[in-house]
Design a protein around this motif. Structure first.
Motif, short mmCIF file in Angstrom:
data_model
loop_
_atom_site.label_atom_id
_atom_site.label_comp_id
_atom_site.label_asym_id
_atom_site.label_seq_id
_atom_site.Cartn_x
_atom_site.Cartn_y
_atom_site.Cartn_z
N ILE A 12 62.17 67.32 136.21
CA ILE A 12 61.30 68.52 136.14
C ILE A 12 60.13 68.37 137.11
O ILE A 12 59.79 69.30 137.85
CB ILE A 12 60.81 68.73 134.70
N SER A 13 59.53 67.20 137.11
CA SER A 13 58.39 66.98 138.00
C SER A 13 58.81 67.10 139.46
O SER A 13 58.09 67.68 140.29
CB SER A 13 57.79 65.59 137.74
N ARG A 14 59.99 66.57 139.80
CA ARG A 14 60.47 66.64 141.17
C ARG A 14 60.70 68.09 141.59
O ARG A 14 60.37 68.50 142.70
CB ARG A 14 61.76 65.84 141.31
N LEU A 15 61.27 68.87 140.68
CA LEU A 15 61.50 70.28 140.99
C LEU A 15 60.18 71.00 141.28
O LEU A 15 60.08 71.76 142.25
CB LEU A 15 62.22 70.96 139.82
N PHE A 16 59.19 70.75 140.46
CA PHE A 16 57.91 71.42 140.66
C PHE A 16 57.29 71.03 142.01
O PHE A 16 56.77 71.88 142.74
CB PHE A 16 56.96 71.09 139.52
N ARG A 17 57.35 69.74 142.35
CA ARG A 17 56.79 69.30 143.63
C ARG A 17 57.53 69.95 144.80
O ARG A 17 56.91 70.34 145.80
CB ARG A 17 56.87 67.78 143.73
N GLU A 18 58.86 70.07 144.68
CA GLU A 18 59.65 70.66 145.76
C GLU A 18 59.32 72.14 145.92
O GLU A 18 59.23 72.66 147.05
CB GLU A 18 61.14 70.47 145.49
N MET A 43 39.04 62.51 133.92
CA MET A 43 40.43 62.97 134.08
C MET A 43 40.69 64.11 133.09
O MET A 43 40.40 63.97 131.90
CB MET A 43 41.40 61.81 133.82
N PRO A 44 41.22 65.24 133.57
CA PRO A 44 41.49 66.36 132.65
C PRO A 44 42.62 66.03 131.69
O PRO A 44 43.52 65.24 132.00
CB PRO A 44 41.88 67.50 133.61
N ASP A 45 42.53 66.63 130.52
CA ASP A 45 43.59 66.42 129.53
C ASP A 45 44.89 67.05 130.03
O ASP A 45 44.90 68.12 130.64
CB ASP A 45 43.20 67.06 128.19
N SER A 46 46.00 66.36 129.77
CA SER A 46 47.31 66.86 130.19
C SER A 46 47.76 67.98 129.26
O SER A 46 47.58 67.91 128.04
CB SER A 46 48.34 65.73 130.17
N THR A 47 48.34 69.01 129.86
CA THR A 47 48.90 70.12 129.06
C THR A 47 50.42 70.13 129.13
O THR A 47 51.05 71.10 128.71
CB THR A 47 48.36 71.46 129.59
N LEU A 48 51.02 69.06 129.66
CA LEU A 48 52.47 69.01 129.81
C LEU A 48 53.17 69.03 128.46
O LEU A 48 52.72 68.38 127.50
CB LEU A 48 52.89 67.74 130.57
N LYS A 49 54.26 69.76 128.37
CA LYS A 49 55.06 69.85 127.16
C LYS A 49 56.33 69.01 127.27
O LYS A 49 57.28 69.21 126.52
CB LYS A 49 55.43 71.31 126.88
N TYR A 50 56.37 68.10 128.23
CA TYR A 50 57.52 67.22 128.39
C TYR A 50 57.00 65.84 128.78
O TYR A 50 55.84 65.67 129.17
CB TYR A 50 58.49 67.76 129.45
N ASP A 51 57.87 64.84 128.68
CA ASP A 51 57.50 63.46 128.98
C ASP A 51 57.91 63.14 130.42
O ASP A 51 59.10 63.00 130.71
CB ASP A 51 58.21 62.52 128.01
#
Length: 228
Positions: free
Chosen positions: A18-24, A1-9
């Motif tokens: 934020i995740s929903r916006l990106f998926r949309e 599994m690649p390391d996460s680079t997310l700057k939010y939880d």
């Protein structure tokens, strides 16, 4: 599994939004990887609404410290009613010698609507008082230059505005001494602090010697000459 680079939880409500916006946004992505501007704007607007932000109001909504006041609409009737509620000002008639008389008109500079107040006989002090009243209500009030050297009437432009909360002045000091800054008036509306320095509110229009005060340096020890 690649390391996460997310700057939010992504487990928090805000992170999930934020995740929903990106998926949309990815769901409407064109074959060449581009995003349709109109559809993207709609998605971003819905994203802010889900977070409780009114997209038709100002950016003061997201300030960490709530504002002290948010002005009503800068419409002529609204502004005139607010100012005329103070005994120093009136819109009734044009009594001779009453420097508190004014009238309000709508204005448009091509970018935004505003109200223009005209004081036919007011003194400079009375106009400053009017601007103070309006600013306390959250409006942005700006004195206008006379239209000609002979013009006696004074005018004030009034726009929607926000009266933002100021820092705690008790934590500020200046070069005049350890006490709170003595020039903390409405003429000096900004102040800031950073680790290692205390800044007063007088960075602009500062008298000579009135400057940010850094922590005092430790004075080097000196040896007293005790020889006879």
């Amino acid at each position: 599994m690649p390391d996460s680079t997310l700057k939010y939880d992504p487990t928090t409500p805000e992170g999930q939004a934020i995740s929903r916006l990106f998926r949309e946004v990815k769901s409407i992505e064109d074959g060449d990887g581009g995003w349709n501007g109109g559809d993207t704007v709609d998605l971003v607007g819905d994203f802010f609404i889900r977070l409780g932000i009114d997209i038709n109001r100002g950016d003061y909504q997201v300030d960490a410290v709530p504002p002290q006041a948010v002005s009503p609409e800068a419409a002529p009737d609204t502004v005139a009613e607010l100012l005329a509620a103070h005994e120093e000002f009136t819109t009734s008639g044009y009594p001779t010698g009453n420097e508190g008389f004014f009238y309000a008109e709508s204005g448009d500079d091509g970018f935004t609507d505003f109200t223009l107040l005209t004081f036919p006989t007011a003194s400079a002090a009375r106009v400053r008082r009017a601007m103070s009243v309006l600013r306390a209500a959250g409006y942005t009030a700006t004195g206008q230059a006379p239209t000609s050297p002979e013009a006696a009437a004074r005018t004030v432009r009034v726009d929607d505005g926000v009266l933002r909360a100021l820092p705690d002045w008790r934590t500020l000091r200046c070069a005049r001494g350890p006490a709170p800054c003595p020039l903390r008036t409405s003429r000096h509306p900004t102040a800031s602090q950073r680790p290692g320095a205390h800044w007063c509110s007088c960075r602009a229009n500062r008298p000579s010697g009135h400057r940010p005060l850094a922590p005092p340096r430790r004075r080097a020890a000196t040896r007293r000459d005790t020889r006879p």
